[in-house]
Scaffold this motif. Structure first.
Motif, PDB file in Angstrom:
ATOM      1  N   TYR A  98       0.828  -1.216   0.000  1.00  0.00           N
ATOM      2  CA  TYR A  98       0.000   0.000   0.000  1.00  0.00           C
ATOM      3  C   TYR A  98       0.859   1.261   0.000  1.00  0.00           C
ATOM      4  CZ  TYR A  98       0.818   0.508   5.081  1.00  0.00           C
ATOM      5  OH  TYR A  98       1.407   0.683   6.306  1.00  0.00           O
ATOM      6  N   GLN A  99       2.151   1.107   0.354  1.00  0.00           N
ATOM      7  CA  GLN A  99       3.033   2.279   0.375  1.00  0.00           C
ATOM      8  C   GLN A  99       3.433   2.671  -1.050  1.00  0.00           C
ATOM      9  OE1 GLN A  99       3.587  -0.607   2.035  1.00  0.00           O
ATOM     10  NE2 GLN A  99       3.939  -0.190   4.197  1.00  0.00           N
ATOM     11  N   HIS A 106       6.747  -1.632   7.323  1.00  0.00           N
ATOM     12  CA  HIS A 106       7.050  -1.260   8.713  1.00  0.00           C
ATOM     13  C   HIS A 106       8.156  -2.084   9.383  1.00  0.00           C
ATOM     14  CE1 HIS A 106       6.448   1.165  12.165  1.00  0.00           C
ATOM     15  NE2 HIS A 106       6.098   0.159  12.934  1.00  0.00           N
ATOM     16  N   THR A 271       2.734   1.344  18.266  1.00  0.00           N
ATOM     17  CA  THR A 271       3.994   1.741  17.631  1.00  0.00           C
ATOM     18  C   THR A 271       4.008   1.363  16.149  1.00  0.00           C
ATOM     19  OG1 THR A 271       5.167  -0.308  18.143  1.00  0.00           O
ATOM     20  CG2 THR A 271       5.216   1.418  19.813  1.00  0.00           C
ATOM     21  N   ALA A 273       3.076   1.494  12.100  1.00  0.00           N
ATOM     22  CA  ALA A 273       2.942   2.601  11.150  1.00  0.00           C
ATOM     23  C   ALA A 273       1.465   2.934  10.963  1.00  0.00           C
ATOM     24  CB  ALA A 273       3.573   2.217   9.816  1.00  0.00           C
ATOM     25  N   MET A 274       1.210   4.134  10.463  1.00  0.00           N
ATOM     26  CA  MET A 274      -0.173   4.599  10.317  1.00  0.00           C
ATOM     27  C   MET A 274      -1.014   3.664   9.443  1.00  0.00           C
ATOM     28  SD  MET A 274      -0.056   7.269  12.118  1.00  0.00           S
ATOM     29  CE  MET A 274      -1.619   8.102  11.769  1.00  0.00           C
ATOM     30  N   GLY A 275      -0.373   3.105   8.422  1.00  0.00           N
ATOM     31  CA  GLY A 275      -1.151   2.311   7.465  1.00  0.00           C
ATOM     32  C   GLY A 275      -1.307   0.850   7.834  1.00  0.00           C
ATOM     33  N   SER A 312      -1.262  10.651  17.230  1.00  0.00           N
ATOM     34  CA  SER A 312      -1.602   9.780  16.106  1.00  0.00           C
ATOM     35  C   SER A 312      -0.899   8.446  16.186  1.00  0.00           C
ATOM     36  CB  SER A 312      -1.225  10.460  14.788  1.00  0.00           C
ATOM     37  OG  SER A 312       0.167  10.714  14.743  1.00  0.00           O
ATOM     38  N   LYS A 313       0.225   8.397  16.869  1.00  0.00           N
ATOM     39  CA  LYS A 313       0.919   7.119  17.017  1.00  0.00           C
ATOM     40  C   LYS A 313       1.883   7.225  18.187  1.00  0.00           C
ATOM     41  CE  LYS A 313       4.551   5.506  15.590  1.00  0.00           C
ATOM     42  NZ  LYS A 313       5.176   4.420  14.882  1.00  0.00           N
ATOM     43  N   LEU A 314       2.429   6.106  18.588  1.00  0.00           N
ATOM     44  CA  LEU A 314       3.353   6.118  19.716  1.00  0.00           C
ATOM     45  C   LEU A 314       4.725   5.661  19.258  1.00  0.00           C
ATOM     46  CD1 LEU A 314       0.861   4.660  22.302  1.00  0.00           C
ATOM     47  CD2 LEU A 314       1.693   7.005  22.161  1.00  0.00           C
ATOM     48  N   ASP A 538     -11.569   8.547  11.520  1.00  0.00           N
ATOM     49  CA  ASP A 538     -10.593   8.576  12.611  1.00  0.00           C
ATOM     50  C   ASP A 538     -11.264   8.617  13.987  1.00  0.00           C
ATOM     51  OD1 ASP A 538      -8.398   8.376  11.037  1.00  0.00           O
ATOM     52  OD2 ASP A 538      -7.753  10.466  11.220  1.00  0.00           O
ATOM     53  N   GLN A 590      -7.816   8.990   1.103  1.00  0.00           N
ATOM     54  CA  GLN A 590      -7.284   8.359   2.313  1.00  0.00           C
ATOM     55  C   GLN A 590      -8.378   8.076   3.345  1.00  0.00           C
ATOM     56  OE1 GLN A 590      -4.132  11.318   2.805  1.00  0.00           O
ATOM     57  NE2 GLN A 590      -2.629   9.904   1.925  1.00  0.00           N
TER      58      GLN A 590
ATOM     59  N   GLU B  35       0.566  15.688  12.769  1.00  0.00           N
ATOM     60  CA  GLU B  35      -0.617  15.692  13.639  1.00  0.00           C
ATOM     61  C   GLU B  35      -1.374  17.014  13.517  1.00  0.00           C
ATOM     62  OE1 GLU B  35       0.879  12.440  16.993  1.00  0.00           O
ATOM     63  OE2 GLU B  35       1.237  14.570  17.342  1.00  0.00           O
ATOM     64  N   ASP B  57       3.839   7.236   7.007  1.00  0.00           N
ATOM     65  CA  ASP B  57       3.538   5.886   7.460  1.00  0.00           C
ATOM     66  C   ASP B  57       4.099   5.629   8.851  1.00  0.00           C
ATOM     67  OD1 ASP B  57       2.061   3.600   7.045  1.00  0.00           O
ATOM     68  OD2 ASP B  57       3.685   2.476   6.137  1.00  0.00           O
ATOM     69  N   CYS B  58       5.430   5.455   8.984  1.00  0.00           N
ATOM     70  CA  CYS B  58       5.941   5.054  10.302  1.00  0.00           C
ATOM     71  C   CYS B  58       5.805   6.177  11.340  1.00  0.00           C
ATOM     72  CB  CYS B  58       7.395   4.598  10.205  1.00  0.00           C
ATOM     73  SG  CYS B  58       8.602   5.933  10.094  1.00  0.00           S
ATOM     74  N   MET B  65       8.459   7.854   3.978  1.00  0.00           N
ATOM     75  CA  MET B  65       7.227   8.086   3.211  1.00  0.00           C
ATOM     76  C   MET B  65       6.784   9.553   3.256  1.00  0.00           C
ATOM     77  SD  MET B  65       4.543   5.788   2.029  1.00  0.00           S
ATOM     78  CE  MET B  65       2.853   6.065   1.459  1.00  0.00           C
TER      79      MET B  65
END
Lengths: 676, 247
Positions: A98-99, A106, A271, A273-275, A312-314, A538, A590, B35, B57-58, B65
């Motif tokens: 998908y990237q 990841h 932890t 990746a977003m996708g 959004s992520k850790l 989201d 997205q 963010e 992505d990450c 990305m």
């Protein structure tokens, strides 16, 4: 989980539940199914099984290979290595990610290293010891024959990666350096500074691109698999969406490999990746592939805490920090908002050192994580209040700096301190770090047999996407090992036995099963584009993640899990009626991509809770409040739960069906761990 | 804090595209730059305007990305990736201009997303060591002097984000290419294909429409992984040697 801890042979089950009188909290949530009796591992001594299988697996004539097509979904270590290897062998490979490039999967973010039983340090390591450590680390919930093979091929991985030019750390003599990792007593971890995952993935990516140039592999970037095509009981292809044009495409093949990673993002914050998502494996699950042990989640204690609702992520920091940092919270709730430097020594609670005097700050990941949660639940957490609670504990290097000097601490941890400073804006040399646990890895995944084949013939699953090797908990530096073992050295041998029966009957693009798969994808997309609700994707994802983290996170209980199932079902209904996706389906969108992923996370989340409800024991990363010793330690129940829980999809709004695969240990004796 | 954001919006590669201005309030200094865009997108979604497409992505600074031109600088004012840039690098009332990478070899896909597949095609032309799975010798049969191993590692940290190209007035990808040439060229394993690698990769680079290097150095200044400029000298040296060898 560290694994050099003392353990005691489990003479008798100390469980309050008498053997045979198993309580099953999940009654009413699932349907019992037939047990799984055959994992297709060859008979014979464990050390000979892989050799036997490789010999017995049928060969494919090189001239026939180009007539055989393979679809591989995912380009992380498990996917890129398989695509490159099968391309080299001469099969026709289609690789999907998908990237925007295969190089971004990841796996790239793994920091620590990769284990291999090379025994270069002559410190007593061996294939058997790596096997033993992995089974024990998995808390005796993994399959012996698979784990032995993993340890066996680990040495080949290092040879392969070095030959590719992976720049592993070296000693002055020019030979490879090793370190001890995750508390093991031997030095078997190969590393490339803190970027081992990146270097290994680039190695696999380059091998993949070499095959693209050779014409054996075709890459489909910015493509997302949205459905599995099953014809006459066999996996024969996928439906994928071109994420740039929105085109829904049919890709047919003789065999399909899912190397699509883990589903930690069901927790929204992780932890990952977003996708990262579960869609590829979940779609396969709905078509008949069993999902095994979905509740086994690894939570990492040393992550940077949430700073606000925008999070959004850790981000994970290496747990090597716990070697020198001391973990504490204020004794008094009133001190929690104070500058930590103003809190005197006698008002600090070094709770790990207090509760676990022999291991202190180095207790295993799950114990450290849970202990942090308890302090924060008790109102003694530190850092910013998010939704009314401070979720963080101090990791303090003041003593280490006084003892070793600032330079020595910087030498050891400088890059981690820089990362922390960049993200938080605080200087960890002068102010204690704040840490909190976060979801990091999932041991659960699609059920596979010894050949890494799922319950759908022709569907193979590799890497984090399968459940195969880590049991209820994964050792540090073993995820990279498994991904590359599967892709370079296991799958290419087992898949040829399946392909020896091919090429299979050519499928028409208008075969009813193909059209049905394509239509179901289009219907889902149409639904999201036309529902016209008022809440963003989201916002649903965040709320689902909150439910999962609260009730199916570090500690699970019967009441909590049942509540979570109700909450998930209600939220899911609302999602389908009220989600808002703008834009169009025939362009990059997205929100639409995320809507499909979140829809599948709802179904997965419910199954995770049912699995956790069924497993009324604490093992590895799974802690049931009802199953602990008087001291609050995890308590396994081997007499009742030494099985793999393989769940079959029962249908929409139907109960899942549980198939149990009994775990039999012949090479290793089961033991209960103890840390006090 | 309160910000004014000028953001490039373009529906597709074929679309002409234009700058749009958005006001955003309540931005926390602890937010990452992406963010902040997430928050803006939630507001746009609520108001009925399609969210802005951007890649990430990450969000740990390693996958490569993400990548935005922020006030004319690739990845913004700090030496890091866009995802690791935080709003504390800005102040209340700032006006921020956000654009996609600017390079004809990176066509815009939508809004702030670009197509960097040209990098993959450069790697396909030799950015590897040809060794099939299973044919590798025992790892310790290859000794690599620590200095060479360290230099190889330093340049292998390239994440393929494309900031070097976006920064270069010529739109050259020489830093990206030089990093790979140097990584593999430092290692004994990389010697057999050293000449053909550089010749073929440079050929593909030019074919993709990247410009030539004139030693300006913007690339290395913009690189979030601080790949040094001397990899381009290495690239040129290797290319000269290859030509001398008759390639």
């Amino acid at each position: 989980m560290t694994n050099d801890m003392p353990d005691t042979t489990l003479a008798a089950d100390p469980s309050p539940d008498a053997p045979g009188d198993a309580t099953d909290d999940a009654v009413g949530y699932y349907t019992p199914g037939d047990p799984i009796r055959d994992t297709k591992a060859p008979e014979g001594p464990i050390a000979e099984r892989w050799q036997t299988r490789k010999f017995e697996a049928r060969l494919v004539n090189p001239a026939n290979r180009r007539k055989l097509s393979v679809i591989i979904v995912g380009t992380g270590l498990a996917g890129a290595s398989a695509a490159a290897t099968l391309g080299e062998a001469g099969y026709e490979v289609k690789s999907f990610c998908y990237q925007d490039s295969p190089r971004r999967a990841h796996s790239i973010a793994a920091q620590g290293g990769i284990n291999a039983a090379k025994n270069y340090k002559e410190d007593g390591d061996s294939v058997h010891r790596l096997f033993y450590d992995t089974v024990k680390g998995g808390d005796y919930r993994s399959r012996e024959s698979n784990v032995y093979r993993l340890a066996e091929v680990s040495t080949n991985i290092i040879d392969q990666c070095v030959a590719q030019g992976v720049p592993f750390a070296r000693e002055y003599g020019g030979l490879l350096d090793n370190r001890s990792f995750g508390g093991v007593q031997v030095s078997r971890t190969f590393y490339a500074r803190g970027q081992t995952g990146q270097q290994l993935l680039i190695g696999a990516y380059q091998a993949l691109e070499r095959q693209v140039a050779a014409g054996t592999v075709t890459t489909y970037t910015r493509h997302e698999m949205l459905e599995l095509i099953v014809v006459d009981g066999k996996a024969r292809g996928i439906i994928a969406r071109d994420m740039v044009t929105g085109e829904v495409q049919t890709h047919l093949a003789d065999v399909v490999v899912l190397a699509s990673g883990g589903y930690g993002n069901v927790f929204y914050l992780s932890t990952n990746a977003m996708g990262c998502n579960v869609t590829a494996t979940w779609r396969a699950h709905r078509k008949g592939a069993y999902m095994a042990n979905p509740c086994y989640t690894q939570i990492h204690p040393t992550c940077i805490p949430v700073s606000g609702s925008h999070q959004s992520k850790l981000t994970l920091m290496s747990e090597s920090l716990r070697n020198d940092g001391r973990i504490w919270v204020p004794k008094k709730k009133a001190d929690c908002a104070k500058d930590p430097r103003e809190i005197p020594e006698e008002d600090r609670d070094y709770y790990l050192e207090r509760i676990y005097p022999s291991f202190g700050n180095l207790v295993p990941r799950d114990i450290a994580s849970r202990a942090a949660k308890y302090q924060c639940d008790d109102g003694r957490g530190v850092g910013p209040e998010v939704d009314g609670v401070r979720r963080g504990v101090y990791l303090d290097f003041a003593d280490a700096i006084a003892r070793l000097g600032r330079d020595a601490v910087e030498e050891k941890y400088g890059n981690l301190f820089d990362m922390y400073a960049r993200i938080t804006g605080e200087d960890p040399y002068s102010l204690p770090m704040r840490i909190y646990p976060a979801v990091h890895y999932v041991m659960g995944g699609l059920w596979v047999d010894y050949d890494l084949q799922s319950t759908i013939p022709g569907l193979f699953v590799t890497g984090e996407a399968n459940f195969s090797d880590h049991g209820a908990n994964r050792l540090g530096a073993s995820a990279l090992m498994q991904g590359l073992a599967d892709g370079y050295f296991v799958l290419p041998h087992t898949i040829r036995d399946y392909l020896a029966d091919g090429p299979f009957e050519k499928l028409a693009a208008d075969h009813p099963a193909v059209l049905e798969a394509e239509q179901s994808v289009k219907s889902r997309i149409d639904h999201f584009m036309t529902v016209g609700g008022s809440r963003s994707v989201d916002s649903y994802h965040r709320e689902l993640g909150h439910i999962m983290w609260e009730y199916c996170g570090m500690e699970r209980s019967e009441d909590g899990l049942k509540k979570a199932i109700d909450l998930i079902r209600t939220l899911k209904d609302d999602f389908y009626r009220n989600v808002k996706v703008l834009g169009t389906a025939d362009s990059l969108n997205q929100s639409l991509e995320k809507a499909g992923r979140v829809a599948d996370f709802f179904e997965l989340g419910e199954l995770m809770c049912i699995d956790a409800l069924n497993r009324r024991e604490s093992c590895g990363g799974h802690f049931r409040a009802e199953s602990q010793t008087e001291d609050g330690e995890a308590l396994r129940h081997d007499d009742q739960f030494a099985y793999v829980a393989a769940w079959e999809f029962g249908g929409d709004d139907e109960q899942p069906i549980l198939h149990k695969e009994d775990l039999v240990y012949t090479a290793i004796e089961m033991k209960q761990r103890s840390y006090k | 804090m309160k910000l004014t954001l000028n953001i490039w919006r373009q529906a597709s590669e074929a679309d002409k595209g234009a700058m749009h201005t958005y006001d955003l309030d309540n931005v926390s200094p602890d937010m990452s730059f992406l963010e902040m865009l997430d928050v803006l997108n939630e507001e746009l979604n609520a108001s009925g305007e399609e969210p802005i497409a951007f890649d990430s992505d990450c969000r740990e600074g390693i996958c490569g990305m993400c990548g935005l031109m922020i006030n004319g600088e690739p990845h913004g004012p700090e030496v890091t990736t866009t995802c690791q840039l935080h709003m504390r690098s800005f102040k209340d009332g700032d006006e921020i201009t956000i654009e996609p990478w600017r390079s004809s070899a990176f066509p815009v896909v939508k809004d702030l997303c670009v197509d960097r597949s040209s990098f993959d095609r450069i790697i396909q032309q030799g950015g590897y060591i040809s060794v099939n799975t299973g044919s590798a010798p025992e790892a310790h049969s290859i000794q690599v002097p620590k200095e060479a191993a360290d230099r190889a590692f330093d340049v292998a940290t390239c994440i393929g984000c494309g900031a070097c190209v976006a920064a270069c007035p010529n739109g050259s990808a020489s830093l990206f290419m030089g990093a790979k040439i140097t990584h593999l060229g430092e290692l004994p394993q990389g010697q057999a294909e050293r000449d053909t690698r550089v010749v073929n990769m440079v050929g593909q680079h030019d074919h993709e429409g990247f410009g030539g290097c004139t030693n300006i150095g913007e690339c290395t200044a913009a690189c979030p992984k601080e790949i040094p400029l001397d990899v381009i000298s290495q690239l040129n040296r290797d290319l000269r040697m290859a030509m001398k060898h008759g390639h």
